[in-house]
Scaffold this active site. Structure first.
Site: not given
Ligand code: HXC
Length: 258
Positions: A65, A109, A112, A132
């Site tokens: 992200a 992300g 993911e 993260e």
């Protein structure tokens, strides 16, 4: 249609989506996730599209992200805008097959998003990670759950708690990716798989995908019962008659989607 953060091409019944923010190693910002949602909506609505491939660049599928966009978010903003759920999970609701073709970094992300696809083909330079924890947070788009189901508790804990990255060979060994190919062959291999799927009975493909996904969420006996019912249901389609007749007559099948 042109996009700020994606390059999208459709040919031979396959939509190829390239994440395209090279300046940020394809970090997934709000615009990119909104555009990806719109592309998946369009691909699902277009009957001529039978499969989707999502890829990045040679250097990064996606490095996570967008940290610069996320950094100033308050709890109230994250909650009110339904951060992640609002536009990140569209790929998990796609009824058509979605293949992730991963080269370079698939972190946070990015890992993911790849795991939300139906399967992952990796280039030999791929690196997967859930770093993260280095940022004082945790995976927020399913990483703690999907990674654990893919690779088991020990490797998932190792990656989530230490931020260790996994290379392509390890990812294949532990079942995170379906296969590893040389970097130059990544997109051709993913397109070949998608085009093969595109020649098959679309109902059989959708139902097969739904059932494999159901295996993660249902007890075995219920999953097998569901499989049996849906297996029976395929005998209602012309494509079952065509597929089996073609085998018996020693000719290629011509599926019509009926
Ligand atoms: C924003 C990012 C970014 C990210 C890289 N960049 N990752 N920008 N968000 N996730 C930017 C860098 O700031 C830099 O731009 C440019 O991309 C190139 O990155 P470098 O760090 O200079 O490259 P390199 O030294 O080769 O290192 C590559 C890297 C590193 C190891 C992948 O960039 C890195 O550690 N990135 C962050 C990985 C990460 O923590 N991902 C998880 C994010 S949290 P500038 O302009 O600054 O030079 C997350 C939560 C998901 O994903 C929850 C669901 C939403």
């Amino acid at each position: 249609m042109s996009y700020a953060t994606l390059i999208v091409e459709t040919s031979d019944a396959v939509t190829l989506v390239r994440l395209n923010r090279p300046e940020a190693l394809n970090a997934l910002n709000g615009t990119l996730m909104d555009e990806l949602t719109a592309v998946l909506d369009a691909a699902e609505a277009d009957e001529s599209v039978r499969a989707i491939v999502i890829t990045g660049s040679d250097r990064a599928f996606a490095a996570g992200a967008d940290i610069k966009e996320m950094a100033p978010k308050s709890y109230a903003e994250a909650f009110t805008e339904d951060f992640i759920t609002r536009n990140w999970e569209r790929v998990t609701r796609c009824r058509k097959p979605v293949i992730a073709a991963v080269a370079g970094y698939a972190l946070g992300g990015g890992c993911e998003l790849a795991m939300m696809c139906d399967f992952i083909i990796a280039a030999d330079n791929a690196r997967f990670g859930q770093p993260e924890i280095n940022l004082g947070v945790i995976p927020g788009a399913g990483g703690t759950q999907r990674l654990t189901r893919f690779v088991g508790k020990s490797k998932a804990m190792d990656m989530v708690l230490t931020a260790r990255m996994m290379d392509a060979a390890e990812a294949e060994r532990c079942g995170l990716v379906s296969r590893v190919v040389p970097l130059a062959e990544l997109v051709p291999a993913a397109l070949e798989a998608a085009r093969k799927i595109a020649t098959l009975s679309p109902q059989a493909v959708m139902i097969a995908k739904e059932l494999v996904n159901a295996a993660y969420e249902t007890p075995l006996s219920q999953g097998v019962r569901m499989e049996r019912r849906l297996f029976h249901s395929l005998f209602a389609f012309d494509d079952q008659k065509e597929g089996m007749a073609a085998f018996v007559e020693k000719r290629p099948a011509k599926f019509t989607g009926r």
